[in-house]
Design an enzyme around this catalytic site. Structure first.
Site, PDB file in Angstrom:
ATOM      1  N   GLN A   1      17.541  16.183 -13.290  1.00 31.16           N
ATOM      2  CA  GLN A   1      16.700  15.867 -12.133  1.00 31.16           C
ATOM      3  C   GLN A   1      17.557  15.799 -10.871  1.00 31.16           C
ATOM      4  O   GLN A   1      18.374  14.892 -10.724  1.00 31.16           O
ATOM      5  CB  GLN A   1      15.988  14.537 -12.368  1.00 31.16           C
ATOM      6  CG  GLN A   1      15.137  14.070 -11.198  1.00 31.16           C
ATOM      7  CD  GLN A   1      14.326  12.845 -11.551  1.00 31.16           C
ATOM      8  OE1 GLN A   1      13.531  12.878 -12.499  1.00 31.16           O
ATOM      9  NE2 GLN A   1      14.513  11.764 -10.820  1.00 31.16           N
TER      10      GLN A   1
ATOM     11  N   SER B   1      18.269  12.403  -6.087  1.00 33.85           N
ATOM     12  CA  SER B   1      19.094  11.537  -5.247  1.00 33.85           C
ATOM     13  C   SER B   1      20.221  12.316  -4.564  1.00 33.85           C
ATOM     14  O   SER B   1      20.758  13.277  -5.118  1.00 33.85           O
ATOM     15  CB  SER B   1      19.705  10.407  -6.084  1.00 33.85           C
ATOM     16  OG  SER B   1      18.707   9.562  -6.596  1.00 33.85           O
TER      17      SER B   1
ATOM     18  N   GLU C   1       9.493   8.646 -14.986  1.00 33.99           N
ATOM     19  CA  GLU C   1      10.878   8.201 -15.145  1.00 33.99           C
ATOM     20  C   GLU C   1      10.937   6.684 -15.277  1.00 33.99           C
ATOM     21  O   GLU C   1      11.697   6.145 -16.081  1.00 33.99           O
ATOM     22  CB  GLU C   1      11.717   8.654 -13.955  1.00 33.99           C
ATOM     23  CG  GLU C   1      13.182   8.258 -14.067  1.00 33.99           C
ATOM     24  CD  GLU C   1      13.990   8.614 -12.829  1.00 33.99           C
ATOM     25  OE1 GLU C   1      15.216   8.736 -12.949  1.00 33.99           O
ATOM     26  OE2 GLU C   1      13.391   8.759 -11.756  1.00 33.99           O
TER      27      GLU C   1
END
Length: 415
Positions: free
Chosen positions: A134, A137, A252
């Site tokens: 993923q 961030s 998540e």
């Protein structure tokens, strides 16, 4: 034996009988025997490599995700049948591999993807043939994810991606990634983001490991310099990626709260049941203060389980867990750290010194669990951010003032 002859019209009793027959025929006998003796016994006879080699048998049966349609890798059964199946499989501890694919990527594909995308990506996820990570961030966009700066620029029938991501779990093993990138810097920060599916094995993608306190490199930083994504691998509309990402972020949070396929292995450490065993093994169980601490945490873990069951029930009823997933995330992050802290307290000096060895896995399991649990407050959205979600969306508290709300992203100060 491949896909089991179970469907939505199969009776619960017939489904259970079929799964029991599959277990007898396909799950190694020594695994079944060890599972009856507990997780430690099972771990001793079932290595990770052996489980990965056997896993295609599990995936081909349709039992990994039985509620998914057959064309997506499941059986298409009802939630009632799925619960009955899980009661049969539960004691065997058949962990689902590729959790970021099964949870995070699949959530977006089901909610916002096309049927063509689902048929292309979901079956390899189930079979663990394509691993996922993923790319959300960034160094300057962690808690405030919507301020992300990675750019996606349209180029013919595709997009060119440039930027940097960080704290990417398993990026070094991933074949594909879910990616958020900015496609309109003139729009407000939540409005100019698009959701993509990125091939990790291409020029312009560089993965660098980040060494953890446990000695592992589970997290990575990823540099994107001219990487490409075909427009066919865009999920949802252009500039609507923030809305698409909500399904991924909610899934998540469920995973890191222990309610998804990731479970405790994703969080690090053992459950409160291990506290009871460890207290008895170390002779600390006779201390009433220790018993009180252990049982307080054990009770909290039961509450966590009920909360997760409520979230799963909402999902089974076709509802979005929404802010409810943040409850489990906040609770579990704190609870798991408290459990692991008490674990090393019960170990005493064994938690601070152990025989010297060249074996990288020599770190005692319970010490490793405590060190790994330090990340729980950050992964899946920081605890503070999830508390904000609960305060604003569950308790109805006023939002914090934002002087930059509605302003173009390019005009917002960034670190």
């Amino acid at each position: 034996m491949s896909r089991l002859p179970i469907s939505a019209t199969t009776s619960v009793d017939d489904a259970v009988a079929t799964v029991q027959q599959w277990v007898e025929a396909e799950v190694p006998a020594e695994w079944r025997s060890a599972a009856a003796d507990g997780s430690d016994a099972l771990r001793a006879v079932r290595s990770h490599d052996a489980y990965v080699s056997w896993y295609p048998t599990f995936a081909d049966s349709g039992l990994v995700v039985p509620t998914w349609e057959p064309e997506h890798g499941g059986l298409g059964v009802t939630n009632e049948i799925a619960r009955a199946i899980e009661k049969v499989l539960g004691p065997l501890r058949l962990r689902r591999l590729n959790p970021l694919g099964l949870n995070n990527a699949a959530a977006a594909l089901f909610s916002h993807g096309t049927e063509e995308q689902r048929r292309r990506f979901l079956p390899p996820i189930v079979r663990n043939e394509e691993k996922w990570c993923q790319l959300f961030s960034e160094p300057g966009a962690g808690s405030d994810l919507a301020s992300l700066a990675t750019r996606a620029v349209r180029d013919g029938d595709g997009w060119v991606i440039t930027g940097q991501k960080v704290w990417t779990t398993w990026a070094d093993e991933a074949d594909l990634a879910i990616l958020l990138a900015r496609t309109d810097p003139d729009a407000p920060k939540h409005k100019g983001i698009t959701y993509f599916l990125l091939d990790m094995h291409q020029p312009g993608v560089e993965v660098r490991p980040l060494r953890q306190i446990t000695g592992e490199s589970e997290f990575n930083e990823v540099f994107l310099d001219g990487a490409r994504v075909p427009d066919a691998h865009r999920v949802g509309e252009v500039n609507d990626g923030w809305r698409v990402s909500a399904s991924t972020l909610s899934s998540e949070r469920q995973m890191v709260s222990g309610s998804g396929s990731g479970g405790m292995g994703r969080l690090g450490g053992s459950s409160a049941d291990r506290l009871i065993t460890l207290a008895q093994e170390t002779g600390r169980w006779d201390d009433p203060v220790v018993r009180n601490k252990v049982m307080r945490l054990w009770a909290q873990e039961q509450i966590r389980g009920w909360t997760n069951a409520r979230v799963r029930a909402a999902l089974s009823a076709g509802q979005s867990p929404g802010a409810a997933s943040s409850i489990g995330k906040v609770h579990q992050a704190t609870l798991n750290q408290q459990i692991q802290d008490l674990m090393v307290d019960l170990l005493g000096t064994d938690a601070v010194a152990w025989p010297a060895t060249d074996d990288p896995d020599a770190l005692p399991r319970d010490v490793h669990g405590m060190m790994r649990s330090l990340a729980n407050a950050t992964e899946g959205g920081t605890t503070d951010i999830n508390k904000n979600i609960l305060g604003e969306r569950v308790l109805g508290l006023p939002k914090e003032p934002d002087p930059w709300k509605g302003k173009p992203w390019k005009d917002i100060p960034r670190s």
